[in-house]
Design an enzyme around this catalytic site. Structure first.
Site: not given
Length: 393
Positions: A144, A170, A181, A265, A388, A393
């Site tokens: 992702t 992932k 997660t 991230e 985040n 979007s």
């Protein structure tokens, strides 16, 4: 890459969220395999998590995994469960395995229902890719916000016969035990009992995947699942063989856990937070998680700022039972704080080269007990906020 015997990989582009991205994958065992799984503790478990738990409850063998990114199929109610089962029916027909032997996993945006027309349209391409692509493509299909696909492999021999293990996963955000997660799939070609395989997986997950944090969030879809199909001809029967296999499974999960935090991230640092001297392991874990989840500690890491006071402060509010004057803090092996006061010297100058590194060891000794814990934590960056803020979007 040494792929375990008897497994084939598949991946295709189904356009679940983005055009032109691998987002649907599968791993198929040529023969039904012993299966084990560890799942999220979030009360809002996604439809595939509930499906897997139901399927694994009776201990029967499984023939593979079906995985997708782009949509989580979480918080989707009875319709989500029905859609999950229908995707298994579609994939089972395409891949040539029974639907009740295919374990599903999904990742992506919470709340949206599957577009089953896209699933049906993607099945011929998924089937034609089976055995024609490798673990890299399947690993890319579950990404992702990951910037890199994540794979780990290892092997060992018993009486001259090789046993191989391979894992993909992932995970980059919404990461915190229990569990991170993430989706993780492990395949092994040894033969082992269902009970021993489940125990081994649970133990190894608790020592690895459950000891990482990026942002303190625990997802609805987390799972670590493992297959062992016996295709190597090696049966794990003795205690020594069990210990050897466990060692290599732990190696796979350690590697994947580090890669998750390294690819956090927007992340630029990996903190190895080690806590010792606690009255109990639980107290040590409280301290490690308080430090690793502290936004102030994490932003200091991002800025390469040796602001050790934030670390001590986080330990102090962790809820762990220890005496403040007993705490000893070292960063990168350099003694920074003890007896309730900082060590003399120019700590900013001493710690500057350590804080500039990607991997930073933070060690807190909080007393004379035998309790200990370890946590891998990322920093918190401007890029994390940007990713985040625009995730849907």
């Amino acid at each position: 890459m040494h792929i375990p015997k008897g497994y084939r990989f598949a991946a295709t582009k189904a356009s679940f969220k983005y055009e032109g991205k691998l987002d649907l994958g599968a791993i198929v065992s040529d023969t039904p395999a012993i299966a084990a799984g560890v799942f999220t503790t979030n009360k809002f478990k996604a439809a595939p998590v509930l499906q897997c738990q139901e399927m694994l409850a009776d201990g029967r063998k499984m023939s593979g995994f079906l995985m997708n990114s782009g949509q989580a199929n979480a918080c989707t109610g009875d319709q989500g469960r029905a859609n999950c089962r229908e995707t298994l029916n579609l994939a089972a027909k395409a891949l040539g395995v029974p639907a009740d032997e295919l374990l599903p996993a999904s990742t992506g945006v919470i709340g949206a229902q599957f577009d089953l027309a896209k699933w049906e349209a993607a099945m011929p391409a998924l089937a034609s890719s089976l055995g024609e692509v490798g673990p890299e493509e399947t690993a890319k299909a579950i990404m992702t916000t990951d910037t890199v696909h994540k794979i780990a492999e290892t092997s060992f021999e018993i009486d001259g016969n090789e046993v191989r293990l391979l894992g993909i996963c992932k995970g980059a955000g919404m990461i915190s035990p229990n569990m991170a997660t993430m989706l993780s799939f492990i395949v092994c070609d040894a033969d082992i009992s269902t009970e021993a395989w489940q125990t081994m997986l649970t133990d190894c997950v608790n020592l690895t995947i459950n000891r990482v944090t990026v942002d303190g969030d625990t997802s609805t879809n987390d799972c670590v699942m493992a297959l062992a199909n016996g295709a190597s001809g090696v049966a794990i029967e003795t205690e020594e063989e069990y210990i050897l296999l466990r060692k290599h499974l732990l190696t796979i999960l350690e590697d994947l856990a580090y890669k998750i935090v390294m690819d956090a991230e927007g992340g630029t640092k990996v903190a190895f937070i080690q806590v010792s001297g606690a009255k109990t392991d639980h107290d040590a874990e409280l301290v490690a998680r308080a430090v690793g989840n502290s936004p102030l500690v994490k932003t200091a890491l991002f800025g390469s700022d040796p602001n050790w006071g934030r670390i001590v402060c986080a330990a102090g509010y962790s809820g762990a039972n220890f005496n403040a004057e007993d705490l000893v803090l070292k960063i990168g092996g350099i003694l920074v704080f003890r007896n309730g006061t900082p060590e003399p010297g120019d700590m900013d100058d001493l710690l500057a080269p350590i804080m500039a590194e990607r991997d930073i060891v933070i060690h807190l000794d909080i007393g004379e007990g035998s309790g200990s814990s370890m946590l891998l934590a990322s920093d918190l960056t401007k890029e994390y906020v940007a990713i985040n803020a625009d995730y849907r979007s």
